[in-house]
Design an enzyme around this catalytic site. Structure first.
Site, PDB file in Angstrom:
ATOM      1  N   ARG A 223      59.425 -69.231  -5.545  1.00 21.11           N
ATOM      2  CA  ARG A 223      59.416 -69.392  -6.996  1.00 21.11           C
ATOM      3  C   ARG A 223      60.551 -68.554  -7.561  1.00 21.11           C
ATOM      4  NH1 ARG A 223      56.826 -73.550  -6.892  1.00 21.11           N
ATOM      5  NH2 ARG A 223      54.561 -73.664  -7.014  1.00 21.11           N
ATOM      6  N   HIS A 271      65.347 -77.617  -8.118  1.00 18.81           N
ATOM      7  CA  HIS A 271      63.947 -77.682  -7.651  1.00 18.81           C
ATOM      8  C   HIS A 271      63.681 -79.004  -6.919  1.00 18.81           C
ATOM      9  CE1 HIS A 271      59.714 -75.845  -8.315  1.00 18.81           C
ATOM     10  NE2 HIS A 271      59.762 -76.526  -7.191  1.00 18.81           N
TER      11      HIS A 271
END
Lengths: 308, 308
Positions: A223, A271
């Site tokens: 993350r 992402h």
């Protein structure tokens, strides 16, 4: 049940895949969830803070991704309601592909060859020895374990750090604060596949980056919150870290003014390392809906204490 | 014995590695080979045409690389002298790494992500399904076989074409002219790891490229002579071939004026897919020198008829 995601395509795909598997399943799309007494299962990505406490008959919360930090960050999360995450073989395979690509890209000097091609320049660059190249995985869960085993099969020297020591053939296992320091000191490549928890937030920081050997590479597929951006940028500026491939960011999409975009040593991936697939994830959510409605314990439950 | 290579570093490394293994080995460096009657073993890369016929007591010719086209092209090659090639596990491993990198680079859309990064642009590109992505290997020898097995383990749909049909778990095997057409028609990625022989020269030509599905990728790690450059360039110009990664060329170094350097769909690699390593190759050459001096048959003999 209801589904909540800000991405309309995700919502459409999940409804379509769930409905194929169970034609009589009633699926509401958040925020159109009334009457709230009907809601027993919430399938969510990044729920609004406090929202999940509103449903008096909620029996289970399902995550639309492998990570659950987007759920656990809610201080008003109802106690006692099990949270289940997605364990998606396709997601695991896609993540290993991504990590293979990005380690090999640096290992086999692809950025240098591309720079030489832009100048029509034939260069000679002997490749580093694979058996002497040490990879360090932060996280040896479903994702880290699969990638670590695949790199081991290619002949890399592979180690991993995790909350508890792991027994994986040919992979050195480290744990605890001393173990973290030992892993960092040996890692030519640091690959983060950790869940984001109170313990792991900001783990890629100045102190830990300084422990890496000079010229190490960092690949973050965990993350954005695992990285202290200023610390990584300064390690890249000094050359202590030779390159970073970042797939996740504190705020996504990454602002077009963020220095990562233009840093010569940073590869920004939007992402895309691994996407949850409704097709491969729907069967386990259908099974979990069946289980909680039958009063059984759901699969793939999250340990709230551990944070994943 | 003598060693011949135009690359001084290669000569130095081989002398050093051979001498460590057998301290009393007398190694001459071509062209300082007199008296020629002493020469029983020639370890060569790209020998001068006709040179190998000069040594009356030559018992074996060793190749400094996996390919032997640089030796067999000599019409004056002495009959009856066995030729041995290098079967180098490190070279095989390095080649598989290279092919993994370059297939995954296209498969996971890395050129598109890099183009988006240059514009600080966050894009969404769902990755293709790996299980539905079909790879076709031209050549299933030591190199093709190892790479094919590694891609199979990642979940790709893998097939190969070779002179004789091969039995490899999970890999479809094709042979002959009909088999070639069948392989080409199914291959999203065409990966050439063939030896260069009379049968394989120019195999990547207009007719064969036309059989690939539109949008296929070509990766050539065989020899430059496998490709008809004009045909590949025209397939790239039309978009029928979406991208080509080329590691080998008709003339190396590739001339700085060659259109490959600046073609937006071509990735030029300066013959770096896999280097012969003196360290990992020297033991088998020492063993072959021992064998031919003892009157035994050497290992890894080339079939002159087949051309490899």
């Amino acid at each position: 049940m209801f589904i909540k995601s800000d991405d309309h395509e995700t919502v459409r795909e999940w409804i379509s895949e769930l409905s194929v598997l169970q034609t009589d399943l009633e699926i509401r799309v958040w925020p159109n969830v009334d009457p709230i007494e009907d809601i027993d299962f919430a399938l969510v990505w990044d729920p609004r803070l406090g929202d999940l406490a509103r449903y008096p008959n909620l029996k289970c919360i399902g995550s639309l991704g492998a990570g659950v930090d987007h759920i656990l960050k809610d201080p008003g999360l109802p106690e006692g309601v099990p949270i289940v995450r997605l364990v998606d073989q396709q997601l695991i395979r896609a993540m290993s592909e991504f990590v293979l690509l990005h380690v090999l890209r640096y290992h086999r000097q692809q950025p240098q060859f591309e720079a030489a091609q832009r100048e029509s320049r034939w260069i000679t660059l002997p490749p580093p020895n694979t058996g002497e190249t040490r990879l360090g995985f932060l996280g040896l869960g479903e994702l880290g374990r699969d990638a670590a085993i695949k790199f081991r099969a290619l002949g890399f020297d592979v180690a991993g750090w995790s909350r508890r020591l792991k027994q994986i053939d040919g992979i050195s296992s480290y744990s605890g604060q001393d173990g973290l320091a030992a892993l960092l000191e040996r890692s030519h490549y640091l690959i983060c596949l950790l869940p984001l928890t109170a313990e792991t937030r900001g783990i890629i920081n100045r102190r830990n980056l300084a422990l890496l050997p000079t010229g190490a590479f960092v690949i973050n597929c965990g993350r954005g919150g695992h990285v202290v951006d200023e610390d990584l940028l300064s390690a890249l500026d000094s050359g202590h870290v030779a390159g970073a491939t970042l797939d996740v960011f504190h705020v996504e999409p990454l602002s077009s003014s963020h220095p990562y975009w233009r840093h010569p040593r940073v590869t920004v991936i939007p992402h895309a390392s691994s996407l949850t697939s409704a097709r491969s994830g729907a069967p386990q959510m259908i099974e979990n809906i069946r289980r909680v409605r039958a009063g059984e314990a759901p699969m793939n439950q999250v340990n709230r204490q551990a944070g994943y």
